[in-house]
Scaffold this active site. Sequence first.
Site, mmCIF file in Angstrom:
data_model
loop_
_atom_site.group_PDB
_atom_site.id
_atom_site.type_symbol
_atom_site.label_atom_id
_atom_site.label_comp_id
_atom_site.label_asym_id
_atom_site.label_seq_id
_atom_site.Cartn_x
_atom_site.Cartn_y
_atom_site.Cartn_z
ATOM 1 N N GLU A 326 0.823 -1.212 0.000
ATOM 2 C CA GLU A 326 0.000 0.000 0.000
ATOM 3 C C GLU A 326 0.850 1.252 0.000
ATOM 4 O O GLU A 326 0.499 2.259 -0.629
ATOM 5 C CB GLU A 326 -0.948 -0.014 1.202
ATOM 6 C CG GLU A 326 -1.842 -1.249 1.312
ATOM 7 C CD GLU A 326 -2.586 -1.578 0.027
ATOM 8 O OE1 GLU A 326 -2.880 -0.664 -0.763
ATOM 9 O OE2 GLU A 326 -2.857 -2.776 -0.196
ATOM 10 N N TYR A 411 -1.540 -8.286 -10.720
ATOM 11 C CA TYR A 411 -0.576 -8.141 -9.626
ATOM 12 C C TYR A 411 0.720 -8.903 -9.932
ATOM 13 O O TYR A 411 1.800 -8.322 -9.981
ATOM 14 C CB TYR A 411 -1.166 -8.681 -8.329
ATOM 15 C CG TYR A 411 -2.246 -7.840 -7.694
ATOM 16 C CD1 TYR A 411 -2.023 -7.177 -6.487
ATOM 17 C CD2 TYR A 411 -3.506 -7.724 -8.265
ATOM 18 C CE1 TYR A 411 -3.013 -6.422 -5.882
ATOM 19 C CE2 TYR A 411 -4.503 -6.975 -7.677
ATOM 20 C CZ TYR A 411 -4.256 -6.316 -6.487
ATOM 21 O OH TYR A 411 -5.250 -5.572 -5.895
#
Length: 633
Positions: A326, A411
């Site tokens: 993040e 991803y």
Amino acid sequence: MRRALILPLLLLAACDVPEAGDPEALKVAPVLDTPEAVDNQTFAKPLEARVVNVDLDLDLDFTGKKVSGTAMLDLIAKPGVEQVILDNDGLDIASVTDGEGKPLEYEVGEEVEGKGAPLTITMGDAREVTIAYSASDAAALQWLSPEQTAGGKQPYLFSQGQATLNRTWIPTQDSPGIRQTWSARITAPEELTVVMSGLSQGDPEAVEGGQDGKKRRAFTFEMDKPVAPYLIAIAAGDIVFRELGPRSGVWSEPAMIEAAAAELTDTEKMIDAAEELYGPYRWGRYDMIVLPPSFPYGGMENPVMTFLTPTFIAGDKSLTGLVAHELAHSWSGNLVTNAVWGDGWLNEGVTSYFENRIVEQVYGKERAEQEAALSYANIETTLAEVGADAPGTALHTESTGEELVGSAIAYDKGSFFLRTVEHEVGRERFDAWLRQWFDNHAFQPATSKMILDDMMKNLVESPEEAERLKLREWIFEPGLPDNVYKPDPKAFAEVDAAAKAFADNRTLDEKAWAGWSSAERQRFLAKLPRELDNAELAALDEALKLSANRNNEELFLWLDLAMANQYEAAVPQTEQFLAMVGRAKFVRPLFTTLWGEGAWGQMIAKRTYAETRDSYHSVTQGAVDKVMGRTSS
């Protein structure tokens, strides 16, 4: 609350936006005008008229589960354009006025499944419009009763806007390629604290009571850098703050704050590592909030206020790769954002690569290699399931607006693309290229074509190297190119040998398990035979203490294996896990496994979902509804 906004006189194409270095370049980001940058998930026509700033003044009604107030929008438009089109999904529009308070004509168009309905405003020559509205049952917002919180005394609210859910509570142009600055004044009951993905502007202000007559407080926030609108986020509840470092801290409910702060003590080290790799952190503060367990994702990279699931708290920092991920989004995703959702790998794949580099710098190469090996295994599993040449396995896909969570392509394939390029050209050259990519496209949208062109211009040194790298094949073709730089097979040599020993003769080495990292344990559980009998499962549980595991990644793998073998002893814990955790990464696969077990599993799934569905965010509800063959409401 209204901040001054000075807008330059400009047209809307990227070439007419102020250049980097001009102070106004941070206020008005370009909108790309190339065909591949057209977002089919928005009703907006940003090359004609677009939103550049949103100023919210909203009240939180926890009794009615509703937000209401105004959104003041600053617009720019081409000469002669008299209408602006916004995205809207279920908003109740009361009025639309110009900067002088004069009514403006508006129309809510026909609803389109998955997109909502266009809100067309005839603004004439007005460049400031105010929309009075309310939002009930907004898919982006989850309202929790006091009983659904750790404290049990106060309600809770949080939002999740990605990919196109913010149009359910904010009337704006909800497209990642239409970046906007924003500010907000939010009023809430005085017992609650509000945080947002913008910098707080001073202490909260006491205000007169709302419709319920209770005292309230007003909180103000500002984001003075243009961001993709899905990154506007809010949370409110009985939350407290704990400082972690000079520019970082964590919010959570009081009952969780000690555990959360202990798990996040390496945050400042991560920020330092990220800056050393790819340049300065440009958002001021890096705060986080650990939300209730119903949060549907592992984390959400909202600027200056990352949202985190409590399921990453293992007590030993073994799952803090999530925090590194993040944080890395502060560069890839927030600083440089995919213009359309079909290029979501530009956010998630680049970030996953960056995450692994942070982990390597903070925790060492061994852990980074093991976590990379887990990611590579995800790619292999996905390609085995859908086919090595399945169209959806290209990094660039047609823009659908569907969620990227759990995607081994966006991803993991995206990460291994960059990992392969790094290996081929060398880390020094690669890092210099990626840093200039962030610098030269800061606060701007991007496309797959743009990053490919940038690689060819600023990284590749010869036609022979270009051919060897297979850049276009990686981005635009399905499957995994044969030049992929695979993880070191030694990363899990011991673990794989142990899994094979168990498969061959049911041998378990409990001491080895106790000394393994979380990545090694996850690898071992994933490598176990998928078909085991009750005695074998009981022996596994007893030897490795799987049912007592505090690491949710490992516990999930155990419960999934147990349900795949109809292990009755693990049913109560599985039901409890599904009742306590709303993270789609865990919930969706567990229901999928149960549903695939015929009458036995479907009975458990139906019974459990009847009890848990209302506790899940709409993102998780929608995912499980598909598994159960249920129509989402």
